[in-house]
Scaffold this motif. Structure first.
Motif, PDB file in Angstrom:
ATOM      1  N   CYS A  76       0.839  -1.202   0.000  1.00  0.00           N
ATOM      2  CA  CYS A  76       0.000   0.000   0.000  1.00  0.00           C
ATOM      3  C   CYS A  76       0.877   1.257   0.000  1.00  0.00           C
ATOM      4  N   THR A  77       1.967   1.211   0.760  1.00  0.00           N
ATOM      5  CA  THR A  77       2.879   2.365   0.791  1.00  0.00           C
ATOM      6  C   THR A  77       3.375   2.687  -0.617  1.00  0.00           C
ATOM      7  N   GLU A  78       3.808   1.654  -1.320  1.00  0.00           N
ATOM      8  CA  GLU A  78       4.271   1.845  -2.695  1.00  0.00           C
ATOM      9  C   GLU A  78       3.142   2.437  -3.543  1.00  0.00           C
ATOM     10  N   GLY A  79       1.935   1.964  -3.330  1.00  0.00           N
ATOM     11  CA  GLY A  79       0.784   2.493  -4.066  1.00  0.00           C
ATOM     12  C   GLY A  79       0.567   3.976  -3.798  1.00  0.00           C
ATOM     13  N   LEU A  80       0.769   4.405  -2.548  1.00  0.00           N
ATOM     14  CA  LEU A  80       0.598   5.824  -2.211  1.00  0.00           C
ATOM     15  C   LEU A  80       1.692   6.666  -2.880  1.00  0.00           C
ATOM     16  N   PHE A  81       2.912   6.155  -2.922  1.00  0.00           N
ATOM     17  CA  PHE A  81       3.991   6.851  -3.637  1.00  0.00           C
ATOM     18  C   PHE A  81       3.647   6.951  -5.132  1.00  0.00           C
ATOM     19  N   LEU A  82       3.188   5.845  -5.708  1.00  0.00           N
ATOM     20  CA  LEU A  82       2.813   5.836  -7.128  1.00  0.00           C
ATOM     21  C   LEU A  82       1.685   6.824  -7.391  1.00  0.00           C
ATOM     22  N   ALA A  83       0.738   6.909  -6.458  1.00  0.00           N
ATOM     23  CA  ALA A  83      -0.394   7.815  -6.628  1.00  0.00           C
ATOM     24  C   ALA A  83       0.085   9.260  -6.726  1.00  0.00           C
ATOM     25  N   MET A  84       0.981   9.647  -5.817  1.00  0.00           N
ATOM     26  CA  MET A  84       1.472  11.033  -5.815  1.00  0.00           C
ATOM     27  C   MET A  84       2.268  11.319  -7.098  1.00  0.00           C
ATOM     28  N   GLU A  85       3.039  10.342  -7.552  1.00  0.00           N
ATOM     29  CA  GLU A  85       3.807  10.525  -8.797  1.00  0.00           C
ATOM     30  C   GLU A  85       2.875  10.657  -9.990  1.00  0.00           C
ATOM     31  N   ALA A  86       1.893   9.741 -10.072  1.00  0.00           N
ATOM     32  CA  ALA A  86       1.015   9.731 -11.242  1.00  0.00           C
ATOM     33  C   ALA A  86       0.158  10.990 -11.308  1.00  0.00           C
ATOM     34  N   LEU A  95      -4.495   8.185 -15.957  1.00  0.00           N
ATOM     35  CA  LEU A  95      -3.861   8.055 -14.644  1.00  0.00           C
ATOM     36  C   LEU A  95      -3.371   6.615 -14.444  1.00  0.00           C
ATOM     37  N   ARG A  96      -4.216   5.676 -14.883  1.00  0.00           N
ATOM     38  CA  ARG A  96      -3.849   4.266 -14.724  1.00  0.00           C
ATOM     39  C   ARG A  96      -2.613   3.931 -15.566  1.00  0.00           C
ATOM     40  N   ALA A  97      -2.546   4.487 -16.779  1.00  0.00           N
ATOM     41  CA  ALA A  97      -1.383   4.225 -17.631  1.00  0.00           C
ATOM     42  C   ALA A  97      -0.119   4.769 -16.977  1.00  0.00           C
ATOM     43  N   ALA A  98      -0.236   5.938 -16.334  1.00  0.00           N
ATOM     44  CA  ALA A  98       0.930   6.523 -15.648  1.00  0.00           C
ATOM     45  C   ALA A  98       1.411   5.582 -14.538  1.00  0.00           C
ATOM     46  N   ILE A  99       0.474   4.867 -13.941  1.00  0.00           N
ATOM     47  CA  ILE A  99       0.829   3.953 -12.847  1.00  0.00           C
ATOM     48  C   ILE A  99       1.358   2.625 -13.381  1.00  0.00           C
ATOM     49  N   THR A 100       0.676   2.059 -14.368  1.00  0.00           N
ATOM     50  CA  THR A 100       1.135   0.746 -14.876  1.00  0.00           C
ATOM     51  C   THR A 100       2.524   0.874 -15.513  1.00  0.00           C
ATOM     52  N   THR A 101       2.826   2.020 -16.092  1.00  0.00           N
ATOM     53  CA  THR A 101       4.172   2.222 -16.637  1.00  0.00           C
ATOM     54  C   THR A 101       5.195   2.269 -15.497  1.00  0.00           C
TER      55      THR A 101
END
Ligand SMILES: *Cc1c(COP(=O)(O)O)cnc(C)c1O
Length: 376
Positions: A56-66, A199-205
């Motif tokens: 989940c932590t990684e997901g929160l970092f990814l969210a802020m980046e995306a 947004l999802r593409a920014a995350i999956t990349t």
């Protein structure tokens, strides 16, 4: 020791791991896909909108980046938040702006969020304390109206909902956790809900080291060089694997049984502690709200709270407080005074609550609390 949190892992989870081993492939593969499908139907969303991640932590970092959060931006979050949430904001060079919470529910009200929202606010990042949805529906409406992104840290909320809407699906991005202290455990791992395609593409990349997603096989079939790729973002390697997914999928199938037991224990605590002088149980859930019963907490005068924790520890009963208010940590540079969060931090104690507790253990917690607090 009677623990606050404890996973319930058994033969079925072990057998699922055995199957992954026997398949000869432990990386991201068919079991990750199957778990995503199962989680999608559990939450009531399209599985294509879900991304499996390492935590989940990684997901929160990814969210802020995306979301493109960066220097000069502010992200509003409750002071009573998981530390990784504030780190995800600060690591982008943005400012975590802490809002207050209701001292009883430890969730922010929409007014708390609004008070801290300004022209620099790029996003709001909230959790659902202990699995209680809190003001998430109102906060989501507020964010939509202001054009501010909403990220939900749904780590406590694997089965929380308001009406028919699951917590984690109110905002632009929701992130769940399957770490060893959660209800559905994968050993580790997380899941992101990201309905917007861009947004999802920014995350999956980013979960795949920022590499382009074109399949090598398609390239080979077209007579191309399948080993070539393009780098589109400075991503990391953050996707989940089949071992975690296989365990978590078995756990998800057992979730109704886990929730029934957790709710039964919470009800017994409510009943047993209702008559204790100067002691408050968690506030009742509003109509239409469903909790995951991730935490159960008592509230009492600070000295009594600390004495209760120490005495229970001696009796072999572990307790804790989640989540220590982050506006008091110098590293985030906040100078706010947030009375609701501060009062909650001084008065709240989280008791053991997990589906593995048997009636004798729950009885030991009840007797321990009542004897210390003079309710014998
Ligand atoms: C446990 C927890 C997390 C972290 O989850 P990980 O998967 O361990 O990174 C985040 N937020 C909250 C509210 C949590 O309780």
């Amino acid at each position: 020791m009677i623990n606050v949190f404890q996973p319930t892992l058994g033969e079925a989870e072990l057998a699922a791991v055995g199957e992954v081993f026997a398949s000869g492939w432990v990386g991201r593969g068919p079991r990750t896909k199957a778990f995503i499908d199962a989680f999608g139907s559990h939450i009531g969303v399209a599985p294509e909108h879900l991304v499996s991640v390492t935590s989940c932590t990684e997901g929160l970092f990814l969210a802020m980046e995306a979301l493109g959060v960066g220097p000069g931006d502010e992200v509003v979050l409750p002071a009573v938040s998981f530390v990784g949430a504030a780190n995800a904001i600060a690591a982008r060079g943005a400012t975590p702006v802490f809002c207050d919470v209701d001292p009883r529910s430890l969730n922010p009200a929409v007014d708390d969020v609004e008070r801290r929202t300004g022209p620099r606010t790029r996003a709001v990042l909230v959790l659902h304390y202990g699995g209680s949805p809190g003001g998430i529906a109102e906060i989501a409406a507020f964010c939509r109206e202001r054009g501010v992104a909403l990220v939900e840290d749904a780590a406590c909320s694997v089965a929380s909902a308001v009406g028919g809407t699951a917590c984690g699906t109110f905002g632009d991005i929701g992130v769940w956790s399957f770490d060893p202290m959660k209800i559905v455990v994968g050993g580790d791992g997380g899941m992101m809900h990201v309905p917007d395609p861009a947004l999802r593409a920014a995350i999956t990349t980013r979960v795949n080291i920022g590499m382009s997603q074109e399949s090598g096989m398609a390239s080979a079939a077209a007579g191309g060089r399948w080993w070539e790729f393009d780098v589109r973002a400075f991503g990391r390697r953050s996707f989940g694997n089949d071992v975690l997914a296989a365990i978590a999928q078995v756990q998800l199938s057992r979730l109704p049984e886990f929730l029934a037991r957790r709710s039964e224990i919470a009800k017994r605590y409510d009943h047993e502690f209702a008559d204790l002088d100067g002691v408050l149980c968690p506030p009742p859930l509003p109509d239409g709200h469903r909790s995951s019963h991730y935490l159960y907490w008592l509230q009492l005068a600070p000295e009594r709270r600390d004495a209760l924790a120490a005495r229970l520890f001696e009796l072999g009963i572990y307790t804790t407080f989640r989540y220590l208010p982050l506006h008091r940590m110098p590293v985030y540079g906040s100078v706010s005074s947030l009375p609701g969060a501060e009062s909650a931090a001084d008065r709240t104690l989280c008791l053991p609550l997990h589906q593995g507790l048997d009636d004798d253990e729950v009885g030991a917690v009840v007797d321990g609390v009542r004897s210390v607090l003079g309710g014998v």
